[in-house]
Write a protein that holds these residues in place. Sequence first.
Motif, PDB file in Angstrom:
ATOM      1  N   THR A 105      16.129 -12.896  15.684  1.00  0.00           N
ATOM      2  CA  THR A 105      16.270 -11.593  15.033  1.00  0.00           C
ATOM      3  C   THR A 105      14.968 -10.807  15.164  1.00  0.00           C
ATOM      4  N   GLU A 106      15.045  -9.548  14.865  1.00  0.00           N
ATOM      5  CA  GLU A 106      13.851  -8.713  14.769  1.00  0.00           C
ATOM      6  C   GLU A 106      13.043  -9.160  13.560  1.00  0.00           C
ATOM      7  N   CYS A 107      11.735  -9.103  13.654  1.00  0.00           N
ATOM      8  CA  CYS A 107      10.860  -9.454  12.535  1.00  0.00           C
ATOM      9  C   CYS A 107      10.551  -8.156  11.767  1.00  0.00           C
ATOM     10  N   ASP A 108      11.372  -7.893  10.761  1.00  0.00           N
ATOM     11  CA  ASP A 108      11.220  -6.661   9.990  1.00  0.00           C
ATOM     12  C   ASP A 108       9.912  -6.676   9.209  1.00  0.00           C
ATOM     13  N   PRO A 109       9.151  -5.595   9.307  1.00  0.00           N
ATOM     14  CA  PRO A 109       7.907  -5.518   8.534  1.00  0.00           C
ATOM     15  C   PRO A 109       8.188  -5.323   7.048  1.00  0.00           C
ATOM     16  N   CYS A 110       7.400  -5.981   6.219  1.00  0.00           N
ATOM     17  CA  CYS A 110       7.591  -5.893   4.772  1.00  0.00           C
ATOM     18  C   CYS A 110       6.594  -4.909   4.157  1.00  0.00           C
ATOM     19  N   GLU A 111       6.723  -4.738   2.850  1.00  0.00           N
ATOM     20  CA  GLU A 111       5.857  -3.804   2.130  1.00  0.00           C
ATOM     21  C   GLU A 111       4.383  -4.216   2.151  1.00  0.00           C
ATOM     22  N   ARG A 112       4.113  -5.492   2.468  1.00  0.00           N
ATOM     23  CA  ARG A 112       2.709  -5.919   2.569  1.00  0.00           C
ATOM     24  C   ARG A 112       1.961  -5.131   3.636  1.00  0.00           C
ATOM     25  N   MET A 113       2.682  -4.660   4.656  1.00  0.00           N
ATOM     26  CA  MET A 113       2.040  -3.885   5.719  1.00  0.00           C
ATOM     27  C   MET A 113       1.484  -2.577   5.167  1.00  0.00           C
ATOM     28  N   ASP A 114       2.226  -1.929   4.272  1.00  0.00           N
ATOM     29  CA  ASP A 114       1.735  -0.683   3.673  1.00  0.00           C
ATOM     30  C   ASP A 114       0.566  -0.927   2.728  1.00  0.00           C
ATOM     31  N   ALA A 115       0.447  -2.138   2.195  1.00  0.00           N
ATOM     32  CA  ALA A 115      -0.713  -2.471   1.372  1.00  0.00           C
ATOM     33  C   ALA A 115      -1.977  -2.524   2.236  1.00  0.00           C
ATOM     34  N   PRO A 118      -1.360   2.500   4.583  1.00  0.00           N
ATOM     35  CA  PRO A 118      -0.168   3.300   4.288  1.00  0.00           C
ATOM     36  C   PRO A 118       0.477   3.783   5.595  1.00  0.00           C
ATOM     37  N   GLY A 119       1.793   3.562   5.708  1.00  0.00           N
ATOM     38  CA  GLY A 119       2.525   3.970   6.906  1.00  0.00           C
ATOM     39  C   GLY A 119       2.702   2.878   7.946  1.00  0.00           C
ATOM     40  N   LEU A 120       2.025   1.733   7.767  1.00  0.00           N
ATOM     41  CA  LEU A 120       2.126   0.666   8.770  1.00  0.00           C
ATOM     42  C   LEU A 120       3.528   0.076   8.841  1.00  0.00           C
ATOM     43  N   GLN A 121       4.177  -0.077   7.701  1.00  0.00           N
ATOM     44  CA  GLN A 121       5.537  -0.624   7.701  1.00  0.00           C
ATOM     45  C   GLN A 121       6.453   0.247   8.570  1.00  0.00           C
ATOM     46  N   ALA A 122       6.404   1.548   8.401  1.00  0.00           N
ATOM     47  CA  ALA A 122       7.239   2.467   9.190  1.00  0.00           C
ATOM     48  C   ALA A 122       6.841   2.444  10.659  1.00  0.00           C
ATOM     49  N   ALA A 123       5.552   2.380  10.941  1.00  0.00           N
ATOM     50  CA  ALA A 123       5.089   2.351  12.337  1.00  0.00           C
ATOM     51  C   ALA A 123       5.580   1.102  13.067  1.00  0.00           C
ATOM     52  N   LEU A 124       5.758   0.000  12.331  1.00  0.00           N
ATOM     53  CA  LEU A 124       6.216  -1.243  12.949  1.00  0.00           C
ATOM     54  C   LEU A 124       7.742  -1.336  13.039  1.00  0.00           C
TER      55      LEU A 124
END
Length: 158
Positions: A105-115, A118-124
């Motif tokens: 499966t795709e490795c969905d980025p979690c909210e830890r990325m935005d910690a 900011p914006g890293l979760q969406a960028a990934l």
Amino acid sequence: MTAATLAGIARHAAPRAAMETLERALITPELGVEGDCKGVFKPGKRNRRQVTLIEVGDWAAAMAELEADLPWWSRRANLLVEGLDLPQRAGAILRIGAVRLEITTECDPCERMDALIPGLQAALRLDWRGGACARVLSGGMVAIGDTIAIESFGELAA
């Protein structure tokens, strides 16, 4: 054409533990990346996330988009691949030496990325930039610089 290679290896002993980078690692169907908390085989479970992979180019694109410069292991992936566009479908098989990994499966980025930024979760989230999850089909030692090959592209979704 440059051969696809393993550019990095990392693991974490507990869910929120610091990432440890390695030069080589044992990967097995029972443990995933030895010493990583996510890879242990759980009977009766799908074990879709034993090993996680991310592409050098995808991490670089996310960092450029956000004008940031974090090391790749900040993504908390196990394997960094270079020179390879990871297959974006379940069932694809990768080979690194004796190790065979099945993309699940795709490795969905979690909210830890935005910690982190900011914006890293969406960028990934864009086009599998966050990487792929895999289960271990056969194990062995891997080391930075090992060649990576696509053994099978898996099946197209219906």
